[in-house]
Scaffold this active site. Sequence first.
Site, PDB file in Angstrom:
ATOM      1  N   CYS A 181      -2.925  -2.670  -1.700  1.00 63.12           N
ATOM      2  CA  CYS A 181      -2.406  -2.646  -3.170  1.00 63.12           C
ATOM      3  C   CYS A 181      -2.322  -3.762  -3.842  1.00 63.12           C
ATOM      4  O   CYS A 181      -2.604  -3.899  -5.003  1.00 63.12           O
ATOM      5  CB  CYS A 181      -1.068  -2.074  -3.021  1.00 63.12           C
ATOM      6  SG  CYS A 181       0.124  -2.923  -2.426  1.00 63.12           S
TER       7      CYS A 181
ATOM      8  N   HIS B 235       5.028  -2.023  -2.150  1.00 65.20           N
ATOM      9  CA  HIS B 235       3.753  -1.599  -2.838  1.00 65.20           C
ATOM     10  C   HIS B 235       3.687  -2.019  -4.246  1.00 65.20           C
ATOM     11  O   HIS B 235       5.045  -2.238  -4.955  1.00 65.20           O
ATOM     12  CB  HIS B 235       3.768   0.048  -2.724  1.00 65.20           C
ATOM     13  CG  HIS B 235       2.587   0.697  -3.636  1.00 65.20           C
ATOM     14  ND1 HIS B 235       1.261   0.364  -3.167  1.00 65.20           N
ATOM     15  CD2 HIS B 235       2.577   1.566  -4.786  1.00 65.20           C
ATOM     16  CE1 HIS B 235       0.537   1.047  -3.872  1.00 65.20           C
ATOM     17  NE2 HIS B 235       1.295   1.719  -4.974  1.00 65.20           N
TER      18      HIS B 235
ATOM     19  N   ASP C 206      -2.146   2.410 -11.096  1.00 67.56           N
ATOM     20  CA  ASP C 206      -2.256   1.966  -9.446  1.00 67.56           C
ATOM     21  C   ASP C 206      -3.580   2.536  -8.837  1.00 67.56           C
ATOM     22  O   ASP C 206      -3.697   3.651  -9.045  1.00 67.56           O
ATOM     23  CB  ASP C 206      -0.903   2.575  -8.911  1.00 67.56           C
ATOM     24  CG  ASP C 206      -0.861   2.599  -7.432  1.00 67.56           C
ATOM     25  OD1 ASP C 206      -1.622   1.528  -7.018  1.00 67.56           O
ATOM     26  OD2 ASP C 206       0.211   3.039  -7.047  1.00 67.56           O
TER      27      ASP C 206
END
Length: 266
Positions: free
Chosen positions: A75, A113, A128
């Site tokens: 991420c 995250h 995302d």
Amino acid sequence: MNVDAPAEIDLDAYLDRIAYRGGLEPTLETLEEIHFAHARHIPFENLDVLLGRPIRLDLASLQAKLVQGCRGGYCFEQNELLAAVLERLGFTVTRLAGRVRMGAGASIRPRSHMMLQVHLDGHSWLADVGFGSAGLLKPVRLIPDEISPQFAWAYRLVREGELWVLQFLLAGQWTDLYAFTLEPQYPIDYEVASYFTSTHPRSIFLKMLLVQRPGAEVRYVLRDRELSITRGDETASQPIETDDKLLAVLAETFGLQFPPGTRFLP
């Protein structure tokens, strides 16, 4: 003392990497299509962790790995690269962080995250590209309970007090993916979280090979020596029996090329 200037995004190379040929104006259409192209072309993966290589989050390193090197990442790598691209195009981006809930059960995970808040025409959108196979294909508007159909999949955001929770429709049930706040994050926040994620003995990324790639109709997930292919609510799995076959699957399914003899040691 000489101080190196921050790297700039090589926009043309990035757009070639994600096979994007659309408009570049800072509009919702551009945001959606770049997000979709990135999610499909740059896989989620933790292979450098298993190869004992450090994860670097500066823009020059991200471009060398994910763009020029045709690799994927997790991420922090994925969303920092996307943020740099969006900012270059004129979007206003706030970097955020949250706690993964998917697969966590009753345990509380660290805030490890990364995701993005994109401000556009008086609205805010959650972007995302770094959550892997169950992650978003396109941004979702930061409005509670608004369902966002995305090809064969669906998402929504719900509120829990100050928290926002992203949910994914799985087998007819809304499943939490992660929870987050709108508190802006800074590079040092991600450096600390990424160091934990890539080095702590309890991190799943040190225990398991993970490579994932979402698509409009099908999602591919490689966990250690098992490849799963999901279409709708149906998943078929197949074992990966040899090291050479593993390298072939990485190349053929995920576009990740490694030299013969490469071994990943969790």
